[in-house]
Write a protein that holds these residues in place. Sequence first.
Motif, PDB file in Angstrom:
ATOM      1  N   LEU A 166      -2.688   4.167   3.568  1.00 20.48           N
ATOM      2  CA  LEU A 166      -2.109   2.585   4.442  1.00 20.48           C
ATOM      3  C   LEU A 166      -3.642   3.185   5.163  1.00 20.48           C
ATOM      4  O   LEU A 166      -3.319   4.559   5.672  1.00 20.48           O
ATOM      5  N   THR A 182       1.909   4.672   1.336  1.00 23.82           N
ATOM      6  CA  THR A 182       1.868   5.533   2.590  1.00 23.82           C
ATOM      7  C   THR A 182       0.625   6.194   2.584  1.00 23.82           C
ATOM      8  O   THR A 182      -0.413   6.523   3.292  1.00 23.82           O
ATOM      9  N   TYR A 221       0.990  -0.956   0.453  1.00 26.54           N
ATOM     10  CA  TYR A 221      -0.269   0.443  -0.007  1.00 26.54           C
ATOM     11  C   TYR A 221       1.168   1.140  -0.158  1.00 26.54           C
ATOM     12  O   TYR A 221       1.870   1.599   0.865  1.00 26.54           O
TER      13      TYR A 221
END
Length: 125
Positions: free
Chosen positions: A65, A62, A60
């Motif tokens: 996330l 950042t 993912y």
Amino acid sequence: EVQLVESGGGGVQAGGSLRLACAVSGFTFDDYAIGWFRQASGKEREAVACIRRSDGNTFYATSVLGRFTISRDNAKNTVYLQMNSLKSEDTAVYFCAAGLAACDNSVSAPEYNHWGQGTQVTVSS
């Protein structure tokens, strides 16, 4: 013929949710990493998430996330991207892609050689 077909895009208010789907055909689904990428107007394409069955890897970005979840239904040859708590900065065209590629923090669009046509996601604030 390899095909990836995205669906599920649309408009939503900030804080809302959307689920994108990517139906794949024409290749052995299990062998490939499937990624979601996005491209906002005037910006470069960026990786959002990917999943690879062979080693169970997921990745993912950042920026997503904790808000986005990628999953795959092998029986349906479909990969999903559940997007929650959407923000205006998530507005972009979202593409799914497949490749014999990395699915970790080195994920790179050029390694993915099969692409869908894209689906627009617009988040209004």
